[in-house]
Structure formats: structure tokens, C-alpha cells
Design a protein around this motif. Structure first.
Motif, PDB file in Angstrom:
ATOM      1  N   LYS A 133      -4.757  19.384   7.539  1.00 54.04           N
ATOM      2  CA  LYS A 133      -3.727  18.644   6.833  1.00 54.04           C
ATOM      3  C   LYS A 133      -4.360  17.633   5.883  1.00 54.04           C
ATOM      4  CE  LYS A 133       0.508  16.020   7.665  1.00 54.04           C
ATOM      5  NZ  LYS A 133       1.380  15.433   8.677  1.00 54.04           N
ATOM      6  N   GLY A 134      -4.058  17.768   4.602  1.00 55.68           N
ATOM      7  CA  GLY A 134      -4.584  16.838   3.619  1.00 55.68           C
ATOM      8  C   GLY A 134      -3.532  15.884   3.097  1.00 55.68           C
ATOM      9  N   TYR A 135      -2.327  15.957   3.665  1.00 58.13           N
ATOM     10  CA  TYR A 135      -1.229  15.116   3.199  1.00 58.13           C
ATOM     11  C   TYR A 135      -0.762  14.180   4.312  1.00 58.13           C
ATOM     12  CZ  TYR A 135      -0.765  18.106  -0.907  1.00 58.13           C
ATOM     13  OH  TYR A 135      -0.996  18.773  -2.079  1.00 58.13           O
ATOM     14  N   LYS A 136      -0.209  13.074   3.904  1.00 64.97           N
ATOM     15  CA  LYS A 136       0.386  12.123   4.838  1.00 64.97           C
ATOM     16  C   LYS A 136       1.846  11.897   4.451  1.00 64.97           C
ATOM     17  CE  LYS A 136      -3.814   9.601   6.012  1.00 64.97           C
ATOM     18  NZ  LYS A 136      -4.459   8.263   6.076  1.00 64.97           N
ATOM     19  N   ILE A 196      13.537   6.662   2.007  1.00 65.66           N
ATOM     20  CA  ILE A 196      13.198   8.038   1.648  1.00 65.66           C
ATOM     21  C   ILE A 196      11.838   8.387   2.252  1.00 65.66           C
ATOM     22  CG2 ILE A 196      14.522   8.000  -0.492  1.00 65.66           C
ATOM     23  CD1 ILE A 196      11.881   7.612  -1.996  1.00 65.66           C
ATOM     24  N   THR A 197      11.623   9.675   2.479  1.00 67.31           N
ATOM     25  CA  THR A 197      10.364  10.177   3.024  1.00 67.31           C
ATOM     26  C   THR A 197       9.654  10.991   1.958  1.00 67.31           C
ATOM     27  OG1 THR A 197      11.327  10.279   5.239  1.00 67.31           O
ATOM     28  CG2 THR A 197       9.308  11.530   4.868  1.00 67.31           C
ATOM     29  N   ARG A 198       8.384  10.679   1.763  1.00 69.96           N
ATOM     30  CA  ARG A 198       7.589  11.377   0.753  1.00 69.96           C
ATOM     31  C   ARG A 198       6.304  11.901   1.363  1.00 69.96           C
ATOM     32  NH1 ARG A 198       6.280   7.675  -4.111  1.00 69.96           N
ATOM     33  NH2 ARG A 198       5.211   9.592  -4.722  1.00 69.96           N
ATOM     34  N   LYS A 199       5.868  13.062   0.850  1.00 68.15           N
ATOM     35  CA  LYS A 199       4.595  13.630   1.270  1.00 68.15           C
ATOM     36  C   LYS A 199       3.560  13.306   0.203  1.00 68.15           C
ATOM     37  CE  LYS A 199       3.725  18.086   1.218  1.00 68.15           C
ATOM     38  NZ  LYS A 199       3.707  19.538   1.529  1.00 68.15           N
ATOM     39  N   VAL A 200       2.561  12.526   0.575  1.00 67.25           N
ATOM     40  CA  VAL A 200       1.568  12.039  -0.374  1.00 67.25           C
ATOM     41  C   VAL A 200       0.189  12.512   0.061  1.00 67.25           C
ATOM     42  CG1 VAL A 200       0.571   9.997  -1.453  1.00 67.25           C
ATOM     43  CG2 VAL A 200       2.980  10.005  -0.820  1.00 67.25           C
ATOM     44  N   HIS A 201      -0.597  12.984  -0.898  1.00 69.65           N
ATOM     45  CA  HIS A 201      -1.958  13.414  -0.586  1.00 69.65           C
ATOM     46  C   HIS A 201      -2.828  12.197  -0.275  1.00 69.65           C
ATOM     47  CE1 HIS A 201      -5.827  15.463  -0.914  1.00 69.65           C
ATOM     48  NE2 HIS A 201      -5.145  16.586  -0.787  1.00 69.65           N
ATOM     49  N   LEU A 205      -3.352   8.084  -1.886  1.00 65.17           N
ATOM     50  CA  LEU A 205      -3.317   6.807  -1.184  1.00 65.17           C
ATOM     51  C   LEU A 205      -4.602   6.023  -1.402  1.00 65.17           C
ATOM     52  CD1 LEU A 205      -1.721   7.936   2.203  1.00 65.17           C
ATOM     53  CD2 LEU A 205      -0.607   6.721   0.335  1.00 65.17           C
ATOM     54  N   SER A 206      -5.729   6.726  -1.588  1.00 63.07           N
ATOM     55  CA  SER A 206      -6.997   6.037  -1.791  1.00 63.07           C
ATOM     56  C   SER A 206      -7.145   5.541  -3.227  1.00 63.07           C
ATOM     57  CB  SER A 206      -8.163   6.972  -1.455  1.00 63.07           C
ATOM     58  OG  SER A 206      -8.202   8.070  -2.351  1.00 63.07           O
ATOM     59  N   LYS A 207      -6.262   5.969  -4.152  1.00 67.97           N
ATOM     60  CA  LYS A 207      -6.307   5.519  -5.538  1.00 67.97           C
ATOM     61  C   LYS A 207      -4.919   5.034  -5.951  1.00 67.97           C
ATOM     62  CE  LYS A 207      -9.996   8.718  -6.850  1.00 67.97           C
ATOM     63  NZ  LYS A 207     -10.404   9.817  -7.749  1.00 67.97           N
ATOM     64  N   PRO A 208      -4.546   3.832  -5.503  1.00 70.25           N
ATOM     65  CA  PRO A 208      -3.173   3.347  -5.772  1.00 70.25           C
ATOM     66  C   PRO A 208      -2.900   3.058  -7.235  1.00 70.25           C
ATOM     67  CG  PRO A 208      -4.499   1.647  -4.705  1.00 70.25           C
ATOM     68  CD  PRO A 208      -5.321   2.892  -4.679  1.00 70.25           C
ATOM     69  N   TRP A 209      -3.921   3.023  -8.082  1.00 70.83           N
ATOM     70  CA  TRP A 209      -3.685   2.782  -9.510  1.00 70.83           C
ATOM     71  C   TRP A 209      -3.217   4.042 -10.241  1.00 70.83           C
ATOM     72  CZ3 TRP A 209      -8.402   2.126  -7.068  1.00 70.83           C
ATOM     73  CH2 TRP A 209      -9.317   3.160  -7.229  1.00 70.83           C
ATOM     74  N   ILE A 277     -12.908  -8.039  -2.319  1.00 64.97           N
ATOM     75  CA  ILE A 277     -14.176  -7.832  -3.026  1.00 64.97           C
ATOM     76  C   ILE A 277     -14.870  -6.570  -2.508  1.00 64.97           C
ATOM     77  CG2 ILE A 277     -16.487  -8.788  -3.386  1.00 64.97           C
ATOM     78  CD1 ILE A 277     -15.175 -11.572  -3.345  1.00 64.97           C
ATOM     79  N   ARG A 278     -14.830  -6.357  -1.185  1.00 68.19           N
ATOM     80  CA  ARG A 278     -15.431  -5.137  -0.616  1.00 68.19           C
ATOM     81  C   ARG A 278     -14.701  -3.891  -1.122  1.00 68.19           C
ATOM     82  NH1 ARG A 278     -15.104  -8.376   4.116  1.00 68.19           N
ATOM     83  NH2 ARG A 278     -17.129  -9.277   4.682  1.00 68.19           N
ATOM     84  N   LEU A 279     -13.378  -4.012  -1.269  1.00 70.51           N
ATOM     85  CA  LEU A 279     -12.599  -2.887  -1.791  1.00 70.51           C
ATOM     86  C   LEU A 279     -13.012  -2.552  -3.216  1.00 70.51           C
ATOM     87  CD1 LEU A 279     -10.141  -0.924  -1.523  1.00 70.51           C
ATOM     88  CD2 LEU A 279      -8.730  -2.779  -2.422  1.00 70.51           C
ATOM     89  N   ILE A 280     -13.247  -3.574  -4.033  1.00 70.66           N
ATOM     90  CA  ILE A 280     -13.589  -3.362  -5.434  1.00 70.66           C
ATOM     91  C   ILE A 280     -14.978  -2.732  -5.563  1.00 70.66           C
ATOM     92  CG2 ILE A 280     -14.079  -4.543  -7.616  1.00 70.66           C
ATOM     93  CD1 ILE A 280     -11.885  -6.546  -6.851  1.00 70.66           C
ATOM     94  N   ILE A 281     -15.940  -3.214  -4.783  1.00 71.75           N
ATOM     95  CA  ILE A 281     -17.301  -2.674  -4.881  1.00 71.75           C
ATOM     96  C   ILE A 281     -17.505  -1.477  -3.976  1.00 71.75           C
ATOM     97  CG2 ILE A 281     -18.213  -4.932  -5.505  1.00 71.75           C
ATOM     98  CD1 ILE A 281     -19.272  -5.244  -2.698  1.00 71.75           C
ATOM     99  N   ASN A 282     -16.406  -1.030  -3.316  1.00 69.51           N
ATOM    100  CA  ASN A 282     -16.445   0.175  -2.480  1.00 69.51           C
ATOM    101  C   ASN A 282     -17.484   0.048  -1.376  1.00 69.51           C
ATOM    102  OD1 ASN A 282     -15.595   2.682  -1.647  1.00 69.51           O
ATOM    103  ND2 ASN A 282     -17.000   3.794  -2.963  1.00 69.51           N
ATOM    104  N   ARG A 283     -17.466  -1.082  -0.709  1.00 73.95           N
ATOM    105  CA  ARG A 283     -18.400  -1.326   0.388  1.00 73.95           C
ATOM    106  C   ARG A 283     -17.619  -1.516   1.674  1.00 73.95           C
ATOM    107  NH1 ARG A 283     -22.940  -6.178   0.715  1.00 73.95           N
ATOM    108  NH2 ARG A 283     -23.741  -5.656   2.776  1.00 73.95           N
TER     109      ARG A 283
END
Length: 373
Positions: A133-136, A196-201, A205-209, A277-283
Motif C-alpha cells: 500500500k502506497g496510499y494513506k 470528507i475522506t481522501r486517498k493521498v499518496h 504527504l511528504s511534500k506539502p508544498w 530547521i531539521r525539516l528544512i535541512i532534511n535531517r
């Protein structure tokens, strides 16, 4: 190779690569014993072998490679060119399987994209034995200005009924008044802001922009690339180049906007600021809760420490414990006992105005902006 075991059945996913060097003629000899080990198991072989199956009849090594796999009961699932240039079209990216029972249910695709010069290939495996499963599934409320105006109108229509539940002198229980009031308010809230219920990959979710606008630009860029591949005209090249440039500029703008919002929403907490800051630098955050000492040793240590402390302390009576006041609580006058302060409507209004609109709703599920309205 990766093995997935489900319901006592093993499926092997084998990734291969063969260098395009013309002197590399030992691949089939090394590949044959690998195929021997997959005969008793379901297997999927995928990768870039640099054998052009379109040129099967004209190249002996390619024909040997093809015969080696088909004689082991493998079937190719990709049958169209996977690398297309201005002067050639080749089928060198392959997906094979020996699970011939389910091949009629499989869906194989070649994705037209400009990510690489090789077109990505995929096969959707339809099997009761494999479930990846690749969707949530996420649930959210539809909250917008239009629904908020509708909510305000409906609340205004029943404000007399809501006021009655608050001032109802026949109802002496404060808890019952609260339940009656919020029953009507919650009913209107659910009607105006439906869930509402949505199926999102998971990647979304890892790229909210990646907003709907950005997704539309990505789709438009992919369509322009597909047209350019079919007809490599100057007009199609220009359209693709402009669509790609606009998509990249919009992604950069939305990404900067997202991270700026994240930093602004963490101004009141140093801990949240560092998480941002950790989120931005992916750490990834290093967990400080991992202790090298086993739990049983720590438990025995503190148990023995408590026992030794109890032996060292003298036997104390209740009168030996110092007290800050000689006055007992039972003898306090009634006026000094605890009482609730009366809360005014103005104080409630001021507290609502100070609520942080970026925070999640409380137990009543009412969002801050709707409360303020």
C-alpha cells in the motif's frame, strides 16, 4: 534481490543491470544460475539489461538472453520502446515474471516523462498474496469562506434557541445546559463543514508544498513532453520548455512560502523552531531516549536505592513533620474556603480572540476561525 513472504508464499523481486559495453559477453553465463534458484518461487525480474528486444532477430546475444528467460517460463511484461531519441527507439528496460497465472490481471505501463532518457516502466501486480500500500486515507473538513458564511447564517437563525438553552431556569444542571447548547451548534457545524475522506499518496504527504495549482502545472508539463516525443517540432519543444520553466518557478515559490510559514508558526517555541530547521535541512531528529543500559539493570538499581533510603531514614510520626501553619484546615472559616470565580461574557470573548488559529480544534471540533466569526 528482495523477498516478500505472505501467506507462506515467497515472491522474489530481482533487479538486474548489464553494462552496454560490447565486450560484456559473459552476462548470460552468470545470469543462468541465478534463474535456476528462482524456479520454485514466483519471481519478477526488472532492470536495464541493454538488450534491445526489438532487435531480437538481428542480434545473437539478445536472442540468447530472450531464450534463456523464456525457457525458464518467464514472460516479458513490457513490449514497447523504453528509450526514444531523435534517431532510435529501443526496448532495453524490461520486466519479466514467471507467475503466469496472474499475468492477465497485471497492468504494465510506460510513463512518458522527462526525468531521465529512459522512460520509467511499472507493473501493477494484482495478486491476493501481495499487498503493498502506497496510499494513506485521511479525513478532513471542508472549511472555506463560503461554508463559513453559511455557518454564520444558520447560527444567526437559531440564536434564540441557543440563548434559551443557556438561560433555561427549568434546567438546573449546568452539564445538561452545555450538552443541549453544543448539540444544536455541532449539528449545524457538521452540516456546514462536512468531513470528507481522501486517498493521498505517501509522497504527497511528504511534500506539502505540492498544491493543486502545482499539480496542474506538473500534469501540463508531462502532456507537453508527451506531445514533443510524438512530434518533435519546434512549436512542441517551445511549449514544453515554457511549461517546464513555469512549473519549476511555481514549485520554488510554493516551497519557499511553505517553509516561511513553518518558521513563522514556531516563533513561540524553541523546540518547535529546531524541529522546523531539521525539516528544512532534511535531517532526522536524534532520539535522546535510547539508553545503553538494559532496563532490568536500571530497575534493580532504583529498587535497591529505595530500600537503602528507607533503612537510613528514621521512623517519623505525623507530629514530627513540620507544618507551615498550626491552623488545621477543618477550623478554617467558611469565607476562606475555595470558590469558583464568575466568568463574564467579555472574558470569554477576549479569550477566543487570543486563540491561535494555526492550532488544531479542541474536543468540540470547532475551528478557531469559525468560533471568532
Amino acid at each position: 534481490a528482495t523477498e516478500i513472504k505472505t501467506n507462506n508464499k515467497t515472491t522474489i523481486f530481482l533487479n538486474i543491470y548489464r553494462s552496454p559495453n560490447s565486450c560484456n559477453e559473459t552476462f548470460n553465463e552468470k545470469f543462468e544460475p541465478v534463474l535456476e534458484n528462482t524456479k520454485s518461487k514466483n519471481c519478477y525480474i526488472l532492470g536495464d539489461s541493454n538488450y534491445n528486444l526489438i532487435n531480437l532477430e538481428k542480434h545473437e546475444e539478445t536472442r540468447n538472453y530472450y531464450n534463456l528467460l523464456t525457457s525458464s517460463s518467464f514472460k516479458p511484461l513490457i513490449t514497447k520502446p523504453t528509450r526514444i531519441t531523435d534517431s532510435s527507439r529501443t526496448l532495453i528496460d524490461h520486466i519479466w515474471t514467471n507467475d503466469l497465472r496472474m499475468t492477465s490481471l497485471h497492468q504494465s505501463h510506460i510513463i512518458i516523462t522527462d526525468i531521465t532518457d529512459h522512460l520509467p516502466c511499472l507493473t501493477i501486480v494484482t495478486s491476493p498474496d501481495i499487498f503493498i500500500k502506497g496510499y494513506k486515507t485521511i479525513t478532513k473538513r471542508v472549511i472555506n469562506d463560503q461554508n463559513r458564511e453559511q455557518f454564520m447564517k444558520k447560527v444567526s437563525d437559531i440564536k434564540d434557541a441557543l440563548s434559551f438553552h443557556v438561560k433555561n431556569s427549568l434546567q438546573t444542571s449546568l452539564e445538561s445546559k452545555y450538552e443541549d447548547y453544543f448539540f444544536h451548534l455541532t449539528k449545524i457545524y457538521d452540516e456546514c463543514f462536512p468531513v470528507i475522506t481522501r486517498k493521498v499518496h505517501a509522497k504527497t504527504l511528504s511534500k506539502p508544498w505540492i498544491t493543486p495549482e502545482v499539480q496542474n502545472l506538473i500534469d501540463k508539463k508531462n502532456k507537453c513532453f508527451s506531445k514533443k516525443k510524438k512530434e518533435n517540432s519546434p512549436a512542441n519543444k517551445t511549449k514544453y520548455k515554457n511549461a517546464k520553466l513555469k512549473m519549476e518557478e511555481t514549485i520554488k515559490k510554493e516551497k519557499d512560502k511553505y517553509y516561511k510559514t513553518v518558521m513563522q508558526n514556531t516563533n513561540n517555541s524553541v523546540r518547535q523552531k529546531w524541529d522546523a530547521i531539521r525539516l528544512i535541512i532534511n535531517r532526522k531528529k536524534v532520539s535522546g531516549h535510547e539508553c545503553p543500559v538494559p532496563n532490568n539493570i536500571i530497575g534493580n538499581h532504583y529498587a535497591s536505592l529505595a530500600k537503602k533510603l528507607a533503612e537510613e531514614l528514621p521512623n517519623l510520626e505525623q507530629n514530627d513533620i513540620p507544618c507551615s501553619s498550626n491552623v488545621k484546615a477543618d477550623n478554617l472559616p467558611t469565607k476562606q474556603q475555595f470558590q469558583f470565580n464568575i466568568i463574564t461574557e467579555r472574558e470569554v470573548y477576549e479569550k477566543i480572540l487570543k486563540l491561535d488559529s494555526s492550532k488544531a480544534p479542541g474536543h468540540d471540533n470547532l475551528d478557531v476561525k469559525s468560533l471568532r466569526s
